[in-house]
Write a protein that holds these residues in place. Structure first.
Motif, PDB file in Angstrom:
ATOM      1  N   HIS A 149       0.817  -1.213   0.000  1.00 43.09           N
ATOM      2  CA  HIS A 149       0.000   0.000   0.000  1.00 43.09           C
ATOM      3  C   HIS A 149       0.849   1.260   0.000  1.00 43.09           C
ATOM      4  CE1 HIS A 149      -3.862  -2.013   0.607  1.00 43.09           C
ATOM      5  NE2 HIS A 149      -3.231  -2.831   1.441  1.00 43.09           N
ATOM      6  N   HIS A 150       0.660   2.084  -1.021  1.00 42.21           N
ATOM      7  CA  HIS A 150       1.230   3.422  -1.045  1.00 42.21           C
ATOM      8  C   HIS A 150       0.127   4.417  -0.677  1.00 42.21           C
ATOM      9  CE1 HIS A 150       4.894   2.402  -3.824  1.00 42.21           C
ATOM     10  NE2 HIS A 150       4.832   1.651  -2.760  1.00 42.21           N
ATOM     11  N   THR A 151       0.487   5.682  -0.569  1.00 44.48           N
ATOM     12  CA  THR A 151      -0.484   6.692  -0.154  1.00 44.48           C
ATOM     13  C   THR A 151      -1.582   6.881  -1.206  1.00 44.48           C
ATOM     14  OG1 THR A 151       0.992   8.388  -1.041  1.00 44.48           O
ATOM     15  CG2 THR A 151       1.117   7.955   1.314  1.00 44.48           C
ATOM     16  N   LEU A 152      -2.684   7.458  -0.745  1.00 43.69           N
ATOM     17  CA  LEU A 152      -3.833   7.790  -1.594  1.00 43.69           C
ATOM     18  C   LEU A 152      -4.422   6.557  -2.284  1.00 43.69           C
ATOM     19  CD1 LEU A 152      -2.494  11.116  -3.156  1.00 43.69           C
ATOM     20  CD2 LEU A 152      -4.028  10.830  -1.194  1.00 43.69           C
ATOM     21  N   GLY A 153      -4.385   5.424  -1.591  1.00 43.42           N
ATOM     22  CA  GLY A 153      -5.052   4.234  -2.094  1.00 43.42           C
ATOM     23  C   GLY A 153      -4.338   3.482  -3.194  1.00 43.42           C
ATOM     24  N   LYS A 154      -3.092   3.844  -3.490  1.00 44.72           N
ATOM     25  CA  LYS A 154      -2.346   3.126  -4.537  1.00 44.72           C
ATOM     26  C   LYS A 154      -1.923   1.754  -4.005  1.00 44.72           C
ATOM     27  CE  LYS A 154      -2.476   6.550  -7.462  1.00 44.72           C
ATOM     28  NZ  LYS A 154      -1.387   7.507  -7.535  1.00 44.72           N
ATOM     29  N   ARG A 155      -2.227   0.694  -4.773  1.00 44.39           N
ATOM     30  CA  ARG A 155      -1.905  -0.672  -4.369  1.00 44.39           C
ATOM     31  C   ARG A 155      -0.974  -1.303  -5.390  1.00 44.39           C
ATOM     32  NH1 ARG A 155      -5.863  -3.662  -1.211  1.00 44.39           N
ATOM     33  NH2 ARG A 155      -5.755  -5.367  -2.718  1.00 44.39           N
ATOM     34  N   HIS A 156       0.138  -1.819  -4.881  1.00 44.12           N
ATOM     35  CA  HIS A 156       1.067  -2.551  -5.713  1.00 44.12           C
ATOM     36  C   HIS A 156       1.108  -3.993  -5.192  1.00 44.12           C
ATOM     37  CE1 HIS A 156       2.198   1.362  -7.372  1.00 44.12           C
ATOM     38  NE2 HIS A 156       2.201   1.792  -6.127  1.00 44.12           N
ATOM     39  N   LEU A 157       2.097  -4.772  -5.569  1.00 50.72           N
ATOM     40  CA  LEU A 157       2.079  -6.200  -5.244  1.00 50.72           C
ATOM     41  C   LEU A 157       3.488  -6.708  -5.012  1.00 50.72           C
ATOM     42  CD1 LEU A 157       0.535  -9.018  -5.288  1.00 50.72           C
ATOM     43  CD2 LEU A 157       1.082  -9.078  -7.723  1.00 50.72           C
ATOM     44  N   VAL A 158       3.643  -7.549  -3.967  1.00 48.72           N
ATOM     45  CA  VAL A 158       4.897  -8.231  -3.731  1.00 48.72           C
ATOM     46  C   VAL A 158       4.605  -9.703  -3.493  1.00 48.72           C
ATOM     47  CG1 VAL A 158       4.894  -7.762  -1.227  1.00 48.72           C
ATOM     48  CG2 VAL A 158       7.060  -8.192  -2.419  1.00 48.72           C
ATOM     49  N   THR A 159       5.433 -10.576  -4.026  1.00 47.36           N
ATOM     50  CA  THR A 159       5.224 -12.015  -3.878  1.00 47.36           C
ATOM     51  C   THR A 159       6.535 -12.686  -3.470  1.00 47.36           C
ATOM     52  OG1 THR A 159       5.836 -12.872  -6.076  1.00 47.36           O
ATOM     53  CG2 THR A 159       3.665 -11.825  -5.864  1.00 47.36           C
ATOM     54  N   PHE A 160       6.390 -13.821  -2.746  1.00 49.75           N
ATOM     55  CA  PHE A 160       7.528 -14.630  -2.342  1.00 49.75           C
ATOM     56  C   PHE A 160       7.189 -16.100  -2.557  1.00 49.75           C
ATOM     57  CE2 PHE A 160       7.524 -10.820   0.314  1.00 49.75           C
ATOM     58  CZ  PHE A 160       8.826 -10.348   0.131  1.00 49.75           C
ATOM     59  N   ALA A 161       8.181 -16.880  -2.963  1.00 53.32           N
ATOM     60  CA  ALA A 161       7.991 -18.322  -3.120  1.00 53.32           C
ATOM     61  C   ALA A 161       9.220 -19.041  -2.574  1.00 53.32           C
ATOM     62  CB  ALA A 161       7.765 -18.684  -4.586  1.00 53.32           C
ATOM     63  N   THR A 162       9.023 -20.303  -2.148  1.00 56.80           N
ATOM     64  CA  THR A 162      10.107 -21.105  -1.599  1.00 56.80           C
ATOM     65  C   THR A 162      10.073 -22.506  -2.181  1.00 56.80           C
ATOM     66  OG1 THR A 162      11.129 -21.870   0.457  1.00 56.80           O
ATOM     67  CG2 THR A 162       8.724 -21.900   0.375  1.00 56.80           C
ATOM     68  N   ASP A 163      11.235 -23.184  -2.088  1.00 54.51           N
ATOM     69  CA  ASP A 163      11.279 -24.593  -2.461  1.00 54.51           C
ATOM     70  C   ASP A 163      11.479 -25.478  -1.225  1.00 54.51           C
ATOM     71  OD1 ASP A 163      13.884 -23.967  -1.831  1.00 54.51           O
ATOM     72  OD2 ASP A 163      14.767 -24.829  -3.649  1.00 54.51           O
ATOM     73  N   ARG A 164      11.334 -24.903  -0.048  1.00 56.76           N
ATOM     74  CA  ARG A 164      11.486 -25.666   1.200  1.00 56.76           C
ATOM     75  C   ARG A 164      10.371 -26.706   1.319  1.00 56.76           C
ATOM     76  NH1 ARG A 164       9.049 -25.053   6.262  1.00 56.76           N
ATOM     77  NH2 ARG A 164      10.317 -25.726   8.052  1.00 56.76           N
ATOM     78  N   PRO A 165      10.731 -27.949   1.610  1.00 54.37           N
ATOM     79  CA  PRO A 165       9.682 -28.955   1.831  1.00 54.37           C
ATOM     80  C   PRO A 165       8.723 -28.501   2.933  1.00 54.37           C
ATOM     81  CG  PRO A 165      11.819 -30.019   1.646  1.00 54.37           C
ATOM     82  CD  PRO A 165      12.082 -28.536   1.706  1.00 54.37           C
ATOM     83  N   GLY A 166       7.455 -28.555   2.642  1.00 56.58           N
ATOM     84  CA  GLY A 166       6.452 -28.067   3.568  1.00 56.58           C
ATOM     85  C   GLY A 166       6.144 -26.588   3.421  1.00 56.58           C
ATOM     86  N   GLY A 167       6.925 -25.898   2.594  1.00 51.26           N
ATOM     87  CA  GLY A 167       6.665 -24.483   2.334  1.00 51.26           C
ATOM     88  C   GLY A 167       7.164 -23.573   3.441  1.00 51.26           C
ATOM     89  N   PHE A 168       6.723 -22.325   3.436  1.00 48.61           N
ATOM     90  CA  PHE A 168       7.056 -21.383   4.503  1.00 48.61           C
ATOM     91  C   PHE A 168       6.405 -21.838   5.805  1.00 48.61           C
ATOM     92  CE2 PHE A 168       7.129 -18.322   0.802  1.00 48.61           C
ATOM     93  CZ  PHE A 168       8.489 -18.040   0.852  1.00 48.61           C
ATOM     94  N   ASP A 169       7.121 -21.706   6.925  1.00 44.74           N
ATOM     95  CA  ASP A 169       6.462 -21.965   8.203  1.00 44.74           C
ATOM     96  C   ASP A 169       5.899 -20.655   8.752  1.00 44.74           C
ATOM     97  OD1 ASP A 169       8.493 -20.543   9.543  1.00 44.74           O
ATOM     98  OD2 ASP A 169       9.632 -22.359  10.010  1.00 44.74           O
ATOM     99  N   GLU A 170       5.253 -20.725   9.908  1.00 46.85           N
ATOM    100  CA  GLU A 170       4.579 -19.541  10.455  1.00 46.85           C
ATOM    101  C   GLU A 170       5.571 -18.424  10.768  1.00 46.85           C
ATOM    102  OE1 GLU A 170       2.063 -20.471  13.724  1.00 46.85           O
ATOM    103  OE2 GLU A 170       0.793 -21.853  12.584  1.00 46.85           O
ATOM    104  N   GLY A 171       6.781 -18.794  11.212  1.00 44.08           N
ATOM    105  CA  GLY A 171       7.788 -17.781  11.504  1.00 44.08           C
ATOM    106  C   GLY A 171       8.247 -17.057  10.248  1.00 44.08           C
ATOM    107  N   HIS A 172       8.398 -17.811   9.151  1.00 50.63           N
ATOM    108  CA  HIS A 172       8.787 -17.180   7.889  1.00 50.63           C
ATOM    109  C   HIS A 172       7.726 -16.178   7.438  1.00 50.63           C
ATOM    110  CE1 HIS A 172      10.932 -21.264   7.119  1.00 50.63           C
ATOM    111  NE2 HIS A 172      11.713 -20.454   7.826  1.00 50.63           N
ATOM    112  N   ILE A 173       6.462 -16.597   7.492  1.00 56.90           N
ATOM    113  CA  ILE A 173       5.363 -15.722   7.066  1.00 56.90           C
ATOM    114  C   ILE A 173       5.300 -14.474   7.939  1.00 56.90           C
ATOM    115  CG2 ILE A 173       2.855 -15.537   6.859  1.00 56.90           C
ATOM    116  CD1 ILE A 173       4.120 -17.095   4.588  1.00 56.90           C
TER     117      ILE A 173
END
Length: 406
Positions: A149-173
């Motif tokens: 979120h930027h000012t005045l309602g501007k919305r952009h996007l960020v993404t993350f992916a992993t190859d860890r077995p089981g995916g991201f854990d709660e601490g990573h998120i």
């Protein structure tokens, strides 16, 4: 598959959030990026630092809306081992294509506050999109996307992916979420700086834009520049605008300016302004071969106009004609205008001469007229037609003129 969350804003800062693996990266984003101008460099370093902090990011993207005249946005993609992010420009039609429809960007744009896809599960149970299939094929196990979120309602996007077995854990998120408010602030500053530069380049030209950003904004300030001046005007535009539908007139002008402008930029000229159906451009003589480059630009523009007229003929539109006046001399290059509205332009007798020569093109039946002063600088390299001396309005003595056929 986990559905997009519709509740709490994941970008909202939590002053009481517990410590996470990303805290050092958050501190670096806050205090260690002041001297870095480009967001793609910051994004790359952020991803590397996340890995070093123990968050197993394998791939990450940052999607920014930039509102460029040609581009809707830009996508920066980093993957493991990269020292520079890949940057891809995104055109305005992307939202009508399959690469966008059903994507995380589509969901975030529609209001989702999180998109999470567990890539290890049965694909038939998950979201259907080519990106998820591609990530599975590359061994990725988990993917998460959040709005930035930027000012005045501007919305952009960020993404993350992993190859860890089981995916991201709660601490990573939790660590990745903690980054979002700071990344939003850091990216907004860089994006707005780039947007200011882009808007100036778009509306006043690259060189003038640089001068303005450097502080050349005081009315009446300027420098004397020796330059080749080119003024171009479309013929019979009044009749066209009176008889054609409005949208057709706009399309015609855009096509005409593309045909003229792109060769000018390619050969080092700077368009200072569009004036209705005309344009004013300069080729500063401190650049090597400036006058020759002007004529090369004119020759390419002539070819582009011929191609445009062929396309117009196929749709029963009348051919477009134009006149170009060219002169060389000293001009005052700087800020002119009222106390609250300025124009960064050139003025002086040399500009007036180029304008008068453009007006004479119709009378003399030539598309391009050059003054003797300009012709002397290029006559050894280009074939010019001598068309005699002619009276030029506003100048006491007749001016010797040459035509250029390209």
């Amino acid at each position: 598959m986990q559905s997009p969350a519709k509740g709490q804003d994941m970008n909202a800062p939590d002053n009481h959030a517990p410590a996470t693996q990303a805290d050092g990266v958050v501190d670096w984003l806050t205090n260690g990026t002041r001297d870095e101008r480009f967001i793609d460099n910051i994004f790359t370093q952020m991803c590397i630092r996340l890995q070093q902090a123990g968050i197993p990011v394998k791939r990450a993207t940052l999607h920014i809306l930039i509102n460029h005249p040609q581009w809707l946005g830009a996508r920066m993609m980093w993957s493991n081992g990269m020292r520079e992010a890949e940057i891809a420009l995104v055109d305005y039609d992307v939202r009508e294509r399959s690469e966008y429809i059903g994507s995380a960007a589509n969901e975030i744009h529609d209001g989702a506050t999180e998109v999470r896809e567990r890539l290890e599960q049965d694909p038939s149970l998950g979201r259907k999109h080519a990106l998820y299939d591609e990530m599975r094929a590359n061994g990725l196990t988990d993917y998460v996307a959040w709005p930035l979120h930027h000012t005045l309602g501007k919305r952009h996007l960020v993404t993350f992916a992993t190859d860890r077995p089981g995916g991201f854990d709660e601490g990573h998120i939790a660590g990745l979420r903690k980054l979002l408010p700071v990344l939003a602030l850091v990216s907004e500053i860089r994006v707005k700086n780039r947007l200011a530069r882009t808007l100036l380049e778009t509306y006043v030209g690259s060189h003038a834009g640089e001068l303005i950003l450097a502080g050349a904004t005081r009315r009446g300030t300027g420098t004397t520049v020796r330059a080749a001046i080119m003024i171009c005007d479309l013929r019979d535009f009044t009749k066209i605008s009176d008889n054609w539908p409005r949208d057709d007139v706009i399309d015609l002008l855009n096509d005409y300016f593309d045909a003229m402008s792109e060769p000018i930029a390619r050969h080092g000229g700077e368009i200072l302004k569009f004036i209705g159906d005309g344009l004013l451009a300069i080729f500063p003589l401190h650049e090597p071969n400036a006058c020759a480059n002007l004529l090369r630009a004119v020759a390419e523009a002539r070819q582009a106009m011929a191609a445009l007229n062929e396309r117009n003929n196929a749709t029963s539109r009348a051919p477009l004609n134009y006149g170009i006046g060219v002169h060389v001399g000293d001009v005052m290059y700087g800020n002119i205008g009222s106390s609250s509205r300025l124009d960064f332009t050139v003025i002086g007798p040399a500009v007036n001469m180029a304008s008068r020569l453009e007006a004479l093109t119709k009378q003399l039946g030539r598309n391009v007229l050059l003054s003797r002063a300009f012709a002397e600088l290029v006559e050894r390299e280009f074939e010019l037609e001598h068309v005699g001396k002619h009276e030029v309005r506003g100048f006491s003595d007749p001016i010797e003129l040459f035509a250029f056929q390209g």
